[in-house]
Design a protein around this motif. Structure first.
Motif, PDB file in Angstrom:
ATOM      1  N   ALA A 192      80.170 -35.858  56.541  1.00 23.73           N
ATOM      2  CA  ALA A 192      81.500 -36.468  56.400  1.00 23.73           C
ATOM      3  C   ALA A 192      81.495 -37.908  56.903  1.00 23.73           C
ATOM      4  CB  ALA A 192      82.533 -35.643  57.156  1.00 23.73           C
ATOM      5  N   TYR A 193      80.848 -38.158  58.037  1.00 27.63           N
ATOM      6  CA  TYR A 193      80.784 -39.521  58.566  1.00 27.63           C
ATOM      7  C   TYR A 193      80.016 -40.444  57.630  1.00 27.63           C
ATOM      8  CZ  TYR A 193      82.499 -37.655  62.989  1.00 27.63           C
ATOM      9  OH  TYR A 193      83.247 -37.058  63.947  1.00 27.63           O
ATOM     10  N   LEU A 232      80.563 -36.205  48.621  1.00 29.92           N
ATOM     11  CA  LEU A 232      80.290 -35.320  49.760  1.00 29.92           C
ATOM     12  C   LEU A 232      79.164 -34.306  49.523  1.00 29.92           C
ATOM     13  CD1 LEU A 232      81.108 -34.895  52.649  1.00 29.92           C
ATOM     14  CD2 LEU A 232      82.947 -33.417  51.880  1.00 29.92           C
ATOM     15  N   LYS A 272      75.768 -34.371  51.756  1.00 29.26           N
ATOM     16  CA  LYS A 272      75.425 -33.187  52.555  1.00 29.26           C
ATOM     17  C   LYS A 272      74.040 -32.674  52.176  1.00 29.26           C
ATOM     18  CE  LYS A 272      77.054 -28.794  54.284  1.00 29.26           C
ATOM     19  NZ  LYS A 272      78.201 -27.902  54.445  1.00 29.26           N
ATOM     20  N   ASP A 304      77.095 -29.844  60.174  1.00 22.76           N
ATOM     21  CA  ASP A 304      78.274 -30.158  60.976  1.00 22.76           C
ATOM     22  C   ASP A 304      79.061 -31.324  60.377  1.00 22.76           C
ATOM     23  OD1 ASP A 304      77.578 -28.067  62.657  1.00 22.76           O
ATOM     24  OD2 ASP A 304      76.458 -29.349  64.014  1.00 22.76           O
ATOM     25  N   ASP A 305      79.338 -32.364  61.177  1.00 16.97           N
ATOM     26  CA  ASP A 305      80.183 -33.474  60.732  1.00 16.97           C
ATOM     27  C   ASP A 305      79.396 -34.663  60.196  1.00 16.97           C
ATOM     28  OD1 ASP A 305      82.488 -32.125  61.447  1.00 16.97           O
ATOM     29  OD2 ASP A 305      82.541 -32.976  63.460  1.00 16.97           O
ATOM     30  N   GLY A 306      78.087 -34.629  60.270  1.00 18.07           N
ATOM     31  CA  GLY A 306      77.276 -35.767  59.828  1.00 18.07           C
ATOM     32  C   GLY A 306      77.535 -36.195  58.392  1.00 18.07           C
TER      33      GLY A 306
END
Length: 129
Positions: free
Chosen positions: A55-56, A100, A104, A51-53
Motif C-alpha cells: 500500500a505504501y 495494487l 503486492k 502487510d502494509d508495504g
C-alpha cells in the motif's frame, strides 16, 4: 529450504501475479488474497507477509506518476471544484486499485528473493538460533 530465485526473476514473476519460485502457479486466489501454497510447485506462499508495504509503495508510485503531472493540467486549477474533485478522486481510486495487485506481487517476489519470511529475518540462518 529451497534456494531463492534471482532478483529480476522473482520481481517479474511477482509483477505478473505468479509464484516467485516457479513462475507457473498463480500467486493470488482473489484480488489481493495470496494463495496459501503455490498450486504448481507447492511452495508455502503464506510465509511472505506483505502487510502494509504494498500500500505504501502504491501510494508512492501513484503520487509521483499521476498526482504530480495532474497538477500541471490547467483544467485542475481552473475547473469548478464540484466537478474536478469527484473526477480526480474516481480516477485516482481506479489507478491506485489497478496498481495494487502488481505492487503486492512484486513486493512478495522481492521478499522471496530476500528469503524474508514471517518466521525469520533476512540473513538469519538456522545456525544462529
Amino acid at each position: 529450504m529451497s534456494q531463492s530465485p534471482a532478483f529480476a526473476t522473482a520481481l517479474s514473476r511477482g509483477l505478473r501475479g505468479r509464484c516467485p519460485h516457479c513462475g507457473d502457479g498463480r500467486m493470488f486466489q482473489t484480488y489481493l488474497k495470496v494463495n496459501p501454497t503455490c498450486p504448481a510447485c507447492g511452495v508455502d506462499l503464506a510465509r511472505y507477509p506483505a502487510d502494509d508495504g504494498p500500500a505504501y509503495f502504491t501510494m508512492l508510485i501513484v503520487g509521483h506518476m499521476v498526482i504530480v503531472p495532474l497538477l500541471f493540467i490547467p483544467w485542475v486549477w481552473q475547473g469548478p471544484p464540484a466537478v474536478v474533485i469527484p473526477v480526480a478522486l474516481v480516477f485516482l481510486t481506479a489507478v491506485t486499485l489497478s496498481f495494487l495487485p502488481w505492487v503486492k506481487g512484486a513486493f512478495i517476489g522481492h521478499m522471496a528473493y530476500l528469503r524474508a519470511t514471517a518466521d525469520r529475518t533476512p540473513g538469519h540462518t538456522a545456525d544462529e538460533a
